[in-house]
Design a protein around this motif. Structure first.
Motif, PDB file in Angstrom:
ATOM      1  N   ILE A   1      35.572   2.817 -31.191  1.00  0.00           N
ATOM      2  CA  ILE A   1      35.556   2.509 -32.624  1.00  0.00           C
ATOM      3  C   ILE A   1      34.125   2.276 -33.093  1.00  0.00           C
ATOM      4  CG2 ILE A   1      36.216   0.762 -34.327  1.00  0.00           C
ATOM      5  CD1 ILE A   1      38.874   0.478 -32.851  1.00  0.00           C
ATOM      6  N   ALA A   2      33.328   1.600 -32.260  1.00  0.00           N
ATOM      7  CA  ALA A   2      31.932   1.344 -32.616  1.00  0.00           C
ATOM      8  C   ALA A   2      31.141   2.639 -32.743  1.00  0.00           C
ATOM      9  CB  ALA A   2      31.286   0.428 -31.576  1.00  0.00           C
ATOM     10  N   LYS A   3      31.596   3.703 -32.085  1.00  0.00           N
ATOM     11  CA  LYS A   3      30.924   4.998 -32.160  1.00  0.00           C
ATOM     12  C   LYS A   3      31.492   5.882 -33.266  1.00  0.00           C
ATOM     13  CE  LYS A   3      27.961   4.456 -28.844  1.00  0.00           C
ATOM     14  NZ  LYS A   3      26.509   4.478 -29.114  1.00  0.00           N
ATOM     15  N   GLY A   4      32.455   5.357 -34.050  1.00  0.00           N
ATOM     16  CA  GLY A   4      32.926   6.120 -35.199  1.00  0.00           C
ATOM     17  C   GLY A   4      34.377   6.525 -35.187  1.00  0.00           C
ATOM     18  N   PHE A   5      35.140   6.181 -34.143  1.00  0.00           N
ATOM     19  CA  PHE A   5      36.562   6.539 -34.114  1.00  0.00           C
ATOM     20  C   PHE A   5      37.326   5.625 -35.072  1.00  0.00           C
ATOM     21  CE2 PHE A   5      40.818   6.139 -31.922  1.00  0.00           C
ATOM     22  CZ  PHE A   5      41.278   7.394 -32.302  1.00  0.00           C
ATOM     23  N   VAL A   6      38.087   6.216 -35.988  1.00  0.00           N
ATOM     24  CA  VAL A   6      38.880   5.461 -36.954  1.00  0.00           C
ATOM     25  C   VAL A   6      40.353   5.602 -36.577  1.00  0.00           C
ATOM     26  CG1 VAL A   6      39.508   5.179 -39.375  1.00  0.00           C
ATOM     27  CG2 VAL A   6      37.172   5.854 -38.754  1.00  0.00           C
TER      28      VAL A   6
ATOM     29  N   GLY B   1      31.334  10.578 -27.117  1.00  0.00           N
ATOM     30  CA  GLY B   1      30.660  11.076 -28.304  1.00  0.00           C
ATOM     31  C   GLY B   1      29.859  12.329 -28.004  1.00  0.00           C
ATOM     32  N   ARG B   2      29.225  12.363 -26.817  1.00  0.00           N
ATOM     33  CA  ARG B   2      28.448  13.532 -26.433  1.00  0.00           C
ATOM     34  C   ARG B   2      29.350  14.745 -26.254  1.00  0.00           C
ATOM     35  NH1 ARG B   2      25.910  12.089 -21.444  1.00  0.00           N
ATOM     36  NH2 ARG B   2      24.446  10.925 -22.717  1.00  0.00           N
ATOM     37  N   TYR B   3      30.494  14.547 -25.584  1.00  0.00           N
ATOM     38  CA  TYR B   3      31.412  15.665 -25.397  1.00  0.00           C
ATOM     39  C   TYR B   3      31.925  16.188 -26.737  1.00  0.00           C
ATOM     40  CZ  TYR B   3      31.701  14.711 -20.382  1.00  0.00           C
ATOM     41  OH  TYR B   3      31.423  14.534 -19.067  1.00  0.00           O
ATOM     42  N   LEU B   4      32.343  15.280 -27.622  1.00  0.00           N
ATOM     43  CA  LEU B   4      32.907  15.698 -28.893  1.00  0.00           C
ATOM     44  C   LEU B   4      31.864  16.361 -29.779  1.00  0.00           C
ATOM     45  CD1 LEU B   4      35.266  12.719 -29.706  1.00  0.00           C
ATOM     46  CD2 LEU B   4      35.888  14.990 -28.882  1.00  0.00           C
TER      47      LEU B   4
ATOM     48  N   LEU C   1      34.225  11.902 -35.757  1.00  0.00           N
ATOM     49  CA  LEU C   1      33.290  12.939 -36.159  1.00  0.00           C
ATOM     50  C   LEU C   1      33.955  13.952 -37.092  1.00  0.00           C
ATOM     51  CD1 LEU C   1      31.474  13.604 -32.754  1.00  0.00           C
ATOM     52  CD2 LEU C   1      30.794  12.052 -34.592  1.00  0.00           C
ATOM     53  N   ASP C   2      34.764  13.435 -38.027  1.00  0.00           N
ATOM     54  CA  ASP C   2      35.461  14.248 -39.037  1.00  0.00           C
ATOM     55  C   ASP C   2      36.527  15.148 -38.438  1.00  0.00           C
ATOM     56  OD1 ASP C   2      33.903  13.200 -41.151  1.00  0.00           O
ATOM     57  OD2 ASP C   2      32.303  14.645 -40.734  1.00  0.00           O
ATOM     58  N   MET C   3      36.905  14.910 -37.193  1.00  0.00           N
ATOM     59  CA  MET C   3      37.955  15.699 -36.566  1.00  0.00           C
ATOM     60  C   MET C   3      39.141  14.800 -36.239  1.00  0.00           C
ATOM     61  SD  MET C   3      36.022  18.239 -33.876  1.00  0.00           S
ATOM     62  CE  MET C   3      35.339  16.875 -32.939  1.00  0.00           C
ATOM     63  N   PRO C   4      40.388  15.268 -36.499  1.00  0.00           N
ATOM     64  CA  PRO C   4      41.546  14.491 -36.043  1.00  0.00           C
ATOM     65  C   PRO C   4      41.545  14.418 -34.529  1.00  0.00           C
ATOM     66  CG  PRO C   4      42.226  16.680 -36.760  1.00  0.00           C
ATOM     67  CD  PRO C   4      40.776  16.533 -37.137  1.00  0.00           C
ATOM     68  N   MET C   5      41.900  13.287 -33.986  1.00  0.00           N
ATOM     69  CA  MET C   5      41.828  13.107 -32.541  1.00  0.00           C
ATOM     70  C   MET C   5      42.922  12.168 -32.065  1.00  0.00           C
ATOM     71  SD  MET C   5      38.557  11.921 -30.202  1.00  0.00           S
ATOM     72  CE  MET C   5      38.728  10.151 -30.368  1.00  0.00           C
ATOM     73  N   VAL C   6      43.508  12.489 -30.925  1.00  0.00           N
ATOM     74  CA  VAL C   6      44.377  11.571 -30.206  1.00  0.00           C
ATOM     75  C   VAL C   6      43.585  11.023 -29.026  1.00  0.00           C
ATOM     76  CG1 VAL C   6      46.403  11.365 -28.727  1.00  0.00           C
ATOM     77  CG2 VAL C   6      46.569  12.587 -30.887  1.00  0.00           C
ATOM     78  N   LEU C   7      43.550   9.712 -28.898  1.00  0.00           N
ATOM     79  CA  LEU C   7      42.828   9.049 -27.813  1.00  0.00           C
ATOM     80  C   LEU C   7      43.827   8.468 -26.834  1.00  0.00           C
ATOM     81  CD1 LEU C   7      40.077   7.911 -26.709  1.00  0.00           C
ATOM     82  CD2 LEU C   7      40.560   5.866 -28.065  1.00  0.00           C
ATOM     83  N   PHE C   8      43.661   8.793 -25.554  1.00  0.00           N
ATOM     84  CA  PHE C   8      44.517   8.275 -24.491  1.00  0.00           C
ATOM     85  C   PHE C   8      43.711   7.360 -23.583  1.00  0.00           C
ATOM     86  CE2 PHE C   8      46.182  12.549 -25.465  1.00  0.00           C
ATOM     87  CZ  PHE C   8      47.457  12.209 -25.875  1.00  0.00           C
ATOM     88  N   LEU C   9      44.240   6.196 -23.295  1.00  0.00           N
ATOM     89  CA  LEU C   9      43.610   5.267 -22.372  1.00  0.00           C
ATOM     90  C   LEU C   9      44.640   4.815 -21.351  1.00  0.00           C
ATOM     91  CD1 LEU C   9      41.713   2.942 -24.899  1.00  0.00           C
ATOM     92  CD2 LEU C   9      40.750   4.847 -23.603  1.00  0.00           C
ATOM     93  N   GLN C  10      44.253   4.766 -20.084  1.00  0.00           N
ATOM     94  CA  GLN C  10      45.133   4.232 -19.060  1.00  0.00           C
ATOM     95  C   GLN C  10      44.311   3.517 -18.003  1.00  0.00           C
ATOM     96  OE1 GLN C  10      48.324   6.673 -17.793  1.00  0.00           O
ATOM     97  NE2 GLN C  10      48.957   5.318 -16.157  1.00  0.00           N
ATOM     98  N   ILE C  11      44.827   2.408 -17.529  1.00  0.00           N
ATOM     99  CA  ILE C  11      44.182   1.662 -16.459  1.00  0.00           C
ATOM    100  C   ILE C  11      45.162   1.518 -15.307  1.00  0.00           C
ATOM    101  CG2 ILE C  11      44.836  -0.572 -17.474  1.00  0.00           C
ATOM    102  CD1 ILE C  11      42.215  -1.696 -16.279  1.00  0.00           C
ATOM    103  N   VAL C  12      44.658   1.682 -14.098  1.00  0.00           N
ATOM    104  CA  VAL C  12      45.430   1.465 -12.873  1.00  0.00           C
ATOM    105  C   VAL C  12      44.635   0.458 -12.047  1.00  0.00           C
ATOM    106  CG1 VAL C  12      46.463   2.513 -10.838  1.00  0.00           C
ATOM    107  CG2 VAL C  12      46.251   3.843 -12.952  1.00  0.00           C
ATOM    108  N   SER C  13      45.296  -0.588 -11.550  1.00  0.00           N
ATOM    109  CA  SER C  13      44.547  -1.634 -10.855  1.00  0.00           C
ATOM    110  C   SER C  13      45.204  -2.007  -9.539  1.00  0.00           C
ATOM    111  CB  SER C  13      44.434  -2.891 -11.731  1.00  0.00           C
ATOM    112  OG  SER C  13      45.696  -3.493 -11.923  1.00  0.00           O
TER     113      SER C  13
END
Length: 325
Positions: free
Chosen positions: A264-269, A12-15, A296-308
């Motif tokens: 999502i709790a920070k506003g990502f829909v 959220g801070r970066y965006l 934050l009213d901007m279109p965004m693609v969110l990428f998540l990846q986990i390596v274990s």
């Protein structure tokens, strides 16, 4: 506050600063990337415990938490944690340190009101403004109404610094509550410490095959940007975040869902989930997801990846704003 909430706060801070966040991994195809799909390569996990010194001794009892500028007298029986920034006694008793470096303590703590903690099924046992090492501080002690687990939080800093320490134990343990409170009173912060990004980690990201270069380590996360830029308003970057794998019942999908819930709790829909993939990354188990939505009213693609690997896990966490068609 969970790791997912901490990461969501970082994103959220970066965006809010208008930056374009891009996660660039070998699992992503060219249609999902704003720049050429170079790869971020992981070195093999180091066997056994984390490499280098587990804790940097400053005095007889005081240690600096690896990867941070935070020092404290650790409670008896605690050692440096593997897969997270902090100290651990057992899987249910640990201290997590979130050193945001150049953050803003006053802005970061606005969200964390007494009502915030009580609305999360907690009994608030203490909520006190105080001072730590000359910095403004907020101490919070909560007990879960679900399982009686206790968590102690220490937020401190100023308008140029934000540090969050959370200490948790399960069940009714008054002695551990006192131990956490005692440790918090010994906390100091040394801005003059120069941090090496990988000294306390059991992995390393090799950036020789990508235009994304290491820029800084803040808030427990490694930040990579194009050419290592730290202040370019249009710079693409990714966050790499080590997390403990302390719940053997969690799946990769479950871990990423927790991270998504935090954003999502920070506003990502979320409007759609375009792709998920379970595969090997450099021989290690990996799972990734791509989500499209608005933040934050901007279109965004969110990428998540986990390596274990065994008890260690690495989260790659990022987003990209712009035209994705």
């Amino acid at each position: 506050m969970t790791n997912s909430e901490i990461l969501a706060t970082s994103i959220g801070r970066y965006l809010s600063q208008g930056l374009c966040l891009l996660m660039l991994l070998s699992a992503l195809q060219s249609d999902a990337a704003c720049i050429a799909p170079d790869r971020v390569v992981l070195r093999p996990f180091y066997p056994g415990t984390v490499k280098a010194s587990l804790a940097i001794e400053l005095g007889h009892d005081t240690i600096r938490i690896p990867g941070t500028r935070v020092s404290m007298i650790a409670p008896s029986g605690f050692n440096s944690a593997k897969g997270m920034v902090g100290l651990i006694k057992d899987n249910d008793t640990f201290i997590n340190v979130f050193d945001a470096g150049d953050g803003d303590h006053y802005m970061d703590t606005k969200t964390f009101t007494r009502d915030y903690f009580e609305s999360s099924s907690n009994e608030v046992l203490a909520f006190d403004d105080t001072q730590i090492g000359g910095y403004a501080a907020l101490y919070v002690w909560v007990r879960s109404l679900d399982d009686a687990a206790a968590t102690h939080f220490l937020f401190f800093g100023d308008s140029t610094l934000s540090v969050i320490i959370s200490a948790k134990h399960s069940g009714n343990n008054p002695e551990m509550d006192v131990a956490f409170q005692t440790a918090f009173r010994t906390v100091t912060y040394d801005r003059g410490v120069t941090l090496s990004p990988f000294d306390d980690l059991d992995f390393e990201v090799i950036d020789s095959q990508t235009v994304l270069k290491f820029a800084e380590r803040t808030a427990g996360a490694l930040t990579y940007t194009v050419d290592g830029a730290k202040d370019a308003s249009s710079a693409e970057f990714l966050l790499v975040y080590p997390v403990p794998w302390i719940d053997s019942t969690l799946t990769h999908e479950g871990v990423l869902q927790r991270q998504l819930d935090g954003v999502i709790a920070k506003g990502f829909v979320v409007s759609s989930q375009r792709r998920s993939s379970s595969r090997k990354l450099n021989g290690y188990d990996s799972y990734s997801c791509r989500y499209e939505g608005v933040m934050l009213d901007m279109p965004m693609v969110l990428f998540l990846q986990i390596v274990s690997h065994e008890e260690s896990a690495i989260l790659f966490y990022g987003a990209s704003t712009g035209d994705f068609d």
